[in-house]
Design a protein around this motif. Structure first.
Motif: not given
Length: 129
Positions: A65-73, A81-89
């Motif tokens: 995101d250009e201005c802010s953080d990712i709030d949800s994915f 719905w399936v589970i995604f893991s997150r590492k940074s972006n």
């Protein structure tokens, strides 16, 4: 509102009180106001429409995101719905029982802290148990 301190920056939603913008911060730095109307970008790293997965066991997306953080994915395979893991972006999905052998549709939705949304969807084939 964006706080910049050295090389770090952090964004928060501000509230308005008459002509004043307010946000809660724990640090000092340079404050700027931005109007964020740009949705996050979703980059599909290893998937595209009609992709065939025979050996690869992960589906990977990069979200920025250009201005802010990712709030949800959120990710969905065939509407579930399936589970995604997150590492940074970087967000990754490891194949599981919900994704049987055959053709499937994946849809992912990313949202930033002010509510701008982006979607990506395509069909893929899972060829391995």
């Amino acid at each position: 509102m964006l706080l910049t301190s050295g090389k770090k920056s952090d964004a928060q939603i501000c509230t308005w009180d008459k002509d004043w913008a307010m946000a809660k911060w724990c640090n000092f730095g340079q404050f700027s106001l931005y109007y964020d109307s740009i949705s996050p970008s979703i980059t599909a790293v290893n998937i595209y429409d009609s992709a065939i997965f025979m050996k690869d066991r992960l589906i990977i997306f990069k979200v920025k995101d250009e201005c802010s953080d990712i709030d949800s994915f959120n990710g969905y395979i065939d509407g579930q719905w399936v589970i995604f893991s997150r590492k940074s972006n970087t967000f990754s999905y490891e194949f599981e029982d919900k994704c049987s052998i055959g053709w499937h549709t994946i849809k992912v939705i990313a949202e930033d802290i002010v509510g701008n949304k982006s979607e990506f969807s395509c069909n893929f084939y899972n060829g391995k148990k």
